[in-house]
Write a protein that holds these residues in place. Structure first.
Motif, PDB file in Angstrom:
ATOM      1  N   SER A 181       0.693  -1.199   0.003  1.00 38.16           N
ATOM      2  CA  SER A 181      -0.153  -0.115   0.008  1.00 38.16           C
ATOM      3  C   SER A 181       0.819   1.080   0.185  1.00 38.16           C
ATOM      4  N   GLY A 182       0.356   2.202  -0.331  1.00 39.11           N
ATOM      5  CA  GLY A 182       0.964   3.630  -0.225  1.00 39.11           C
ATOM      6  C   GLY A 182       0.244   4.856  -1.060  1.00 39.11           C
ATOM      7  N   CYS A 183       0.819   6.117  -1.065  1.00 32.88           N
ATOM      8  CA  CYS A 183       0.436   7.071  -1.821  1.00 32.88           C
ATOM      9  C   CYS A 183       1.252   7.516  -2.933  1.00 32.88           C
ATOM     10  N   THR A 184       0.501   7.480  -4.348  1.00 29.11           N
ATOM     11  CA  THR A 184       1.242   7.493  -5.283  1.00 29.11           C
ATOM     12  C   THR A 184       1.607   8.993  -5.726  1.00 29.11           C
ATOM     13  N   ASP A 185       0.746   9.840  -5.108  1.00 27.79           N
ATOM     14  CA  ASP A 185       1.004  11.537  -5.370  1.00 27.79           C
ATOM     15  C   ASP A 185       0.018  12.111  -4.282  1.00 27.79           C
ATOM     16  N   TYR A 186       0.526  13.491  -4.174  1.00 31.44           N
ATOM     17  CA  TYR A 186      -0.163  14.425  -3.460  1.00 31.44           C
ATOM     18  C   TYR A 186       0.199  15.713  -3.643  1.00 31.44           C
ATOM     19  N   SER A 187      -0.704  16.615  -4.015  1.00 29.97           N
ATOM     20  CA  SER A 187      -0.288  18.093  -4.464  1.00 29.97           C
ATOM     21  C   SER A 187      -1.600  18.872  -4.181  1.00 29.97           C
ATOM     22  N   ILE A 188      -1.593  19.917  -3.133  1.00 29.29           N
ATOM     23  CA  ILE A 188      -2.389  20.613  -2.730  1.00 29.29           C
ATOM     24  C   ILE A 188      -2.795  21.975  -4.038  1.00 29.29           C
ATOM     25  N   PRO A 189      -1.401  22.372  -4.404  1.00 23.04           N
ATOM     26  CA  PRO A 189      -1.705  23.077  -5.350  1.00 23.04           C
ATOM     27  C   PRO A 189      -2.310  22.704  -6.809  1.00 23.04           C
ATOM     28  N   LEU A 190      -1.804  21.353  -6.996  1.00 25.04           N
ATOM     29  CA  LEU A 190      -2.691  20.795  -8.450  1.00 25.04           C
ATOM     30  C   LEU A 190      -3.574  20.148  -8.181  1.00 25.04           C
ATOM     31  N   SER A 191      -4.190  20.087  -6.805  1.00 26.32           N
ATOM     32  CA  SER A 191      -5.569  19.405  -6.353  1.00 26.32           C
ATOM     33  C   SER A 191      -5.619  17.981  -6.701  1.00 26.32           C
ATOM     34  N   ARG A 192      -4.376  17.181  -6.368  1.00 24.45           N
ATOM     35  CA  ARG A 192      -4.816  15.927  -6.745  1.00 24.45           C
ATOM     36  C   ARG A 192      -4.033  14.822  -5.781  1.00 24.45           C
ATOM     37  N   THR A 193      -4.318  13.572  -5.740  1.00 30.34           N
ATOM     38  CA  THR A 193      -3.711  12.721  -5.257  1.00 30.34           C
ATOM     39  C   THR A 193      -4.084  11.193  -5.706  1.00 30.34           C
ATOM     40  N   GLY A 194      -3.420  10.236  -5.136  1.00 32.40           N
ATOM     41  CA  GLY A 194      -3.578   8.796  -5.367  1.00 32.40           C
ATOM     42  C   GLY A 194      -3.175   7.780  -4.445  1.00 32.40           C
ATOM     43  N   GLY A 195      -3.550   6.572  -4.483  1.00 32.65           N
ATOM     44  CA  GLY A 195      -2.921   5.574  -3.693  1.00 32.65           C
ATOM     45  C   GLY A 195      -3.307   4.185  -4.409  1.00 32.65           C
ATOM     46  N   TYR A 196      -2.641   3.352  -3.619  1.00 26.28           N
ATOM     47  CA  TYR A 196      -2.896   1.710  -4.069  1.00 26.28           C
ATOM     48  C   TYR A 196      -2.881   0.631  -2.944  1.00 26.28           C
ATOM     49  N   ARG A 197      -3.709  -0.006  -3.139  1.00 26.39           N
ATOM     50  CA  ARG A 197      -3.577  -1.377  -2.048  1.00 26.39           C
ATOM     51  C   ARG A 197      -4.035  -2.628  -2.558  1.00 26.39           C
TER      52      ARG A 197
END
Length: 639
Positions: free
Chosen positions: A438-454
């Motif tokens: 599991s984990g976080c693939t991306d996180y950006s407040i300025p670009l308003s995006r995130t992602g994850g996997y499990r």
């Protein structure tokens, strides 16, 4: 009479002997032997208890109101499972030094007592890293199996327990479950070491999985836009044990034009029809995931998910043409590893459902929904906000899993589902970071995006008739958002067929507006007479005030810079901006006295990434009197 008794005893002995044994060793094996992943787990049911808000609100642990089943004299009961089973996963972002007592099989004494913190710290055997981990992107998790023959009750010996999830599997009488015994478990050092070595080995290779009789189909190719090619066609039964593509860099970028397509046996629809970048865990145009099963390293894309088939397998790559860009040929090398071991009746075929949607507020996003028999084993999700002047609250929905018509699992938040925690909080779910499952693939407040996997190994979710696996969108996480996902499962047939990837839905969205919040210090730093209070920045001094904006995540271009004013004590202020090109002259800015919560234009800036490190944007303030300027965010809008 003696003969009849003897016969009954004999039959009873046969039933006991026919039972499949489940114990600490067998469950550890499921965490390391991924060849078991396709096997059905008939006669088992996965369930979860969690601290989710039963009213549908967001009090998923803050108050502790929903964090226990009942109070007993020993403490707070957080699990009371009857029958035989195994605890397969425990997660929390809020462990304490209070003790957890595990009471097995109706015993009046705990069979295991451990501090809540030490369940994840890696300091107390058998709860060792990387099967447990502490504060990875905000979450603590434990995959060390805890089996029990008749029942398990967990009591928290503290005043308050907050967020948590306890996932467990119930076994029917065809299984003989042996209860967790600490002395016996501690003797399994070699098995523990085997799992730990596999999970922590960052050299992702097919040799890690010890398949006998592996054969390899190797190809080098040049694929032109609009073309497709078969990279492997196997005309006899067997199983795919690995797929590798290189170089990874050719799949970077905003346009995901290459697709992977896999078809089994006599099926007319592909079992896998997914953009290559999405299947191998790229996030928003960049390599992002290196899980145990599938991902992309600096040297290759890889999948080591076992994929059995009965008669034939075809693996192809397609390169969709797009007229709006200049497409280069895809020059790549492919390796497909397989064995001659055919699919058995006790195994499912592998399927991957690719989805893309923009759900309305209050409408859940669906990972997978359909009828059939199988088990769910993996989720890759990307979430792109479409409201760039507001906070990225869209990643606050609870996962909900309905299996065979029953709600079996209800989570406590989107980042929690991916073993993270504290979304958008410093030190929490705020950066790309991952582990084996599991984990976080991306996180950006300025670009308003995130992602994850499990990925689900021991905790794979079986369904006999149907499954509906979703994550909430609203009412709390109510920002407009675009989701895309890959749901991976095994089944006797495809229960949900992916739409063919299209150019419309495979371009990475890059917002024209980027927002930097004053209370998120990763992006903004303050110097001089600028205070920080209740999430707001306050310019108090007449001179020597400056703000630095980290623009590493901002695409190249020219932008208009705005400050969102909450309040101000004067009408005008002088501003001087410095960017990568130059230091601009001082200019007077009208603060629009009397207006609150309004955007104030400060000037234009240029962003260029041809410098290392990227040059930040700096804003200096001065005035004739103390300005008492209060603001809550800075905004860049591309011109």
């Amino acid at each position: 009479m003696k003969f009849i008794i003897t016969v009954f005893l004999f039959i009873g002995s046969l039933i006991v002997n026919a039972q499949k044994v489940v114990n600490f060793q067998s469950e550890l094996r499921r965490l390391s032997d991924i060849s078991l992943l396709p096997q059905y787990l008939d006669g088992t049911v996965v369930k979860q208890v969690s601290s989710y808000d039963r009213t549908g609100g967001n009090d998923d642990g803050f108050s502790g109101k929903y964090s226990f089943i009942r109070k007993e004299k020993e403490g707070l009961v957080i699990l009371d499972a009857q029958g035989s089973g195994v605890i397969e996963r425990i997660w929390t972002p809020t462990p304490t030094n209070d003790t957890l007592d595990f009471y097995f099989d109706g015993s009046s004494k705990p069979g295991l007592s451990i501090r809540f913190n030490d369940l994840f710290s890696g300091k107390v055997a058998p709860f060792l890293k990387p099967l447990v981990d502490a504060y990875r992107v905000g979450g603590y998790y434990c995959y060390v199996p805890i089996p029990y023959a008749k029942s398990c009750k967990i009591i928290f010996r503290g005043e308050k327990i907050m967020f948590h999830q306890v996932q467990y599997r119930e076994y029917n009488p065809s299984y003989k479950v042996e209860t967790f015994n600490l002395a016996g478990v501690l003797a399994q050092k070699n098995l523990l070491r085997k799992v730990a070595n596999l999970w922590s080995d960052e050299n992702r290779t097919i040799s890690n999985f010890k398949y006998p009789g592996i054969k390899t189909i190797a190809k080098e190719m040049e694929l032109m836009p609009g073309e497709s090619t078969t990279i492997a066609r196997i005309s006899s039964g067997g199983r795919i044990t690995g797929i590798e593509l290189d170089p990874p860099a050719i799949f970077n970028g905003l346009y995901k034009q290459a697709d992977i397509k896999i078809t089994w046996d006599d099926e007319t629809a592909p079992a896998v029809y997914v953009p290559v970048a999405d299947f191998f865990g790229y996030a928003f145009g960049q390599r992002a995931m290196e899980s145990l099963l599938v991902g992309a390293t600096k040297g290759k894309l890889y999948s080591y998910i076992p994929m059995p088939f009965e008669k034939s397998a075809t693996i192809a790559l397609e390169y969709r043409k797009l007229s709006e860009i200049q497409q280069e040929p895809l020059r790549l090398r492919t390796l497909v590893h397989y064995t001659a071991q055919k699919k058995t009746a006790s195994e499912g075929r592998f399927y991957a459902k690719w989805a893309h949607d923009e759900p309305a507020n209050g409408q859940s996003y669906v990972f997978l929904e359909g009828k059939g028999k199988g088990h769910y084993i993996g989720t890759i999700l990307q979430a792109q906000g479409r409201d760039y002047n507001n906070f990225t609250e869209f990643f606050e929905g609870d996962d909900q899993t309905y299996i065979d018509g029953e709600l079996r699992l209800h989570g406590t938040g989107s980042e929690d589902y991916f073993n993270g925690g504290w979304y958008a909080q410093p030190g929490g779910w705020t950066e790309r970071a991952g582990a084996a499952l599991s984990g976080c693939t991306d996180y950006s407040i300025p670009l308003s995006r995130t992602g994850g996997y499990r990925f689900f190994l021991s905790d794979k979710m079986p369904f006999s008739k149907e499954i509906k696996h979703t994550i909430e969108h609203g009412p709390v996480n109510n920002r407009p958002v675009t989701y895309s996902s890959v749901a991976m499962y095994y089944a006797n047939k495809a229960i949900a067929v992916s739409e063919a990837p299209s150019n419309t839905f495979t371009k990475v969205s890059v917002p024209d507006t980027l927002t930097f919040y004053t209370n998120f210090l990763k992006h903004i730093t303050y110097n001089g007479g600028i205070d920080f209070k209740d999430g707001h920045a306050i310019v108090k001094d007449k001179d020597n005030n400056s703000i630095t904006i980290n623009v590493n995540e901002v695409p190249d271009g020219r932008y208009a810079l705005y400050l969102n004013k909450v309040d101000a004590g004067i009408n005008k202020i002088s501003v001087r901006i410095a960017d990568v090109t130059k230091i601009y002259d001082w200019r007077t800015v009208d603060l629009q006295a009397g207006k609150k919560d309004t955007e104030i234009y400060l000037g234009d800036v240029d962003i260029k990434h041809n410098t290392v490190p990227v040059v930040p944007v700096n804003i200096m303030f001065r005035s004739d009197a103390a300005p008492e300027l209060i603001f809550n965010r800075m905004v860049l809008r591309k011109k």
